[in-house]
Scaffold this motif. Structure first.
Motif, PDB file in Angstrom:
ATOM      1  N   LEU A 287      31.657   8.514  -2.179  1.00 27.68           N
ATOM      2  CA  LEU A 287      30.308   8.173  -2.501  1.00 27.68           C
ATOM      3  C   LEU A 287      30.060   7.936  -4.078  1.00 27.68           C
ATOM      4  O   LEU A 287      30.846   8.605  -4.964  1.00 27.68           O
ATOM      5  CB  LEU A 287      29.336   8.731  -2.044  1.00 27.68           C
ATOM      6  N   ASN A 288      29.034   7.296  -4.416  1.00 28.12           N
ATOM      7  CA  ASN A 288      28.584   7.156  -5.781  1.00 28.12           C
ATOM      8  C   ASN A 288      28.424   8.290  -6.583  1.00 28.12           C
ATOM      9  O   ASN A 288      27.628   9.121  -5.996  1.00 28.12           O
ATOM     10  CB  ASN A 288      27.501   6.160  -6.125  1.00 28.12           C
ATOM     11  N   ASP A 289      28.979   8.837  -7.733  1.00 24.51           N
ATOM     12  CA  ASP A 289      28.884   9.941  -8.553  1.00 24.51           C
ATOM     13  C   ASP A 289      27.466  10.085  -8.860  1.00 24.51           C
ATOM     14  O   ASP A 289      27.070  11.537  -8.972  1.00 24.51           O
ATOM     15  CB  ASP A 289      29.764  10.028  -9.647  1.00 24.51           C
ATOM     16  N   ASP A 290      26.493   9.160  -8.791  1.00 25.12           N
ATOM     17  CA  ASP A 290      25.244   9.343  -9.275  1.00 25.12           C
ATOM     18  C   ASP A 290      24.181   9.561  -8.202  1.00 25.12           C
ATOM     19  O   ASP A 290      23.151  10.198  -8.448  1.00 25.12           O
ATOM     20  CB  ASP A 290      24.951   8.202 -10.069  1.00 25.12           C
ATOM     21  N   LEU A 291      24.632   9.928  -7.071  1.00 25.14           N
ATOM     22  CA  LEU A 291      23.837  10.135  -5.956  1.00 25.14           C
ATOM     23  C   LEU A 291      23.296  11.577  -6.065  1.00 25.14           C
ATOM     24  O   LEU A 291      23.814  12.386  -6.162  1.00 25.14           O
ATOM     25  CB  LEU A 291      24.573  10.060  -4.855  1.00 25.14           C
ATOM     26  N   ILE A 292      21.939  11.579  -5.863  1.00 26.47           N
ATOM     27  CA  ILE A 292      21.431  12.852  -6.228  1.00 26.47           C
ATOM     28  C   ILE A 292      21.305  13.694  -4.797  1.00 26.47           C
ATOM     29  O   ILE A 292      21.033  13.132  -3.636  1.00 26.47           O
ATOM     30  CB  ILE A 292      19.956  12.874  -6.572  1.00 26.47           C
ATOM     31  N   LEU A 293      22.023  14.969  -4.835  1.00 28.09           N
ATOM     32  CA  LEU A 293      22.197  15.651  -3.624  1.00 28.09           C
ATOM     33  C   LEU A 293      21.246  16.621  -3.486  1.00 28.09           C
ATOM     34  O   LEU A 293      20.579  17.285  -4.044  1.00 28.09           O
ATOM     35  CB  LEU A 293      23.339  16.417  -4.115  1.00 28.09           C
TER      36      LEU A 293
END
Length: 203
Positions: A159-165
């Motif tokens: 997944l995109n590294d920038d996704l907020i978890l």
């Protein structure tokens, strides 16, 4: 998509109220304890709750389902592998819509057979699949280190590294993280073979 993150109960659970800011339609993810806090957020923001969504069936993520339904008349969404009472069953790739917002279902078994993550608007709600700095346990019924390995590395890792978890418990050193940060700092997200992962997890 505005996220209200509320820590509830004595197991450091997170419940989420996620609102579509254009329409005031919203969802509640994993209601369990302290429902009055959730109710306050709903009322303060004049939200119409369309769905209650459970990331998996464990009691600490579903205990508040009935209370939320009584309060909001929302429908309950769970993964199709869940054996708990729900109104709508979803599977991998399904899209959940509320207002003008959309969340896509990712089936991520390992912690449980029905574990799923929700992804949309630069955010991922990971339940107990992935925590800040750790992952969900695999020693409960339906848990599987092998399935978790494939969920982490075949699904989440790409997944995109920038996704907020936004995860299911406040077990880490921060309330949120990103997929990219977890790939760098979370020991369970370090590249290893399936067998090495099983050995690490004691299975």
């Amino acid at each position: 998509m505005k996220v209200h993150q509320i820590q509830v109960g004595n197991m450091q659970n997170f419940t989420y109220v996620v609102e579509d800011e254009e329409t005031d339609e919203a969802i509640v993810i994993d209601p369990s304890w302290d429902l009055e806090q959730i109710e306050q957020i709903i009322q303060r923001n004049n939200l119409k709750i369309k769905y209650v969504i459970n990331t998996h069936h464990h009691f600490d993520h579903t205990l508040g389902n009935e209370g939320m339904v009584k309060l909001t008349n929302a429908q309950i969404i769970q993964h199709e592998k869940s054996e708990l009472k729900h109104d709508i069953a979803v599977k991998d790739g399904d899209v959940i819509e509320f207002g003008n917002s959309k969340l896509t279902v990712l089936h991520t078994p390992g912690h449980s057979k029905d574990s799923m993550c929700l992804i949309g608007d630069g955010k991922i709600f990971s339940g107990d699949t992935l925590f800040v700095g750790n992952c969900g346990r695999i020693d409960l019924p339906g848990g599987s280190a092998k399935e978790l390995y494939h969920s982490l590395f075949d699904v989440l890792y790409s997944l995109n590294d920038d996704l907020i978890l936004y995860c299911g418990h406040n077990y880490g050193n921060s309330l949120t993280s990103t997929i990219g940060k977890e790939k760098l700092t979370n020991f369970v997200m370090q590249k290893r073979t399936e067998q090495e992962f099983l050995d690490m997890m004691g299975q």
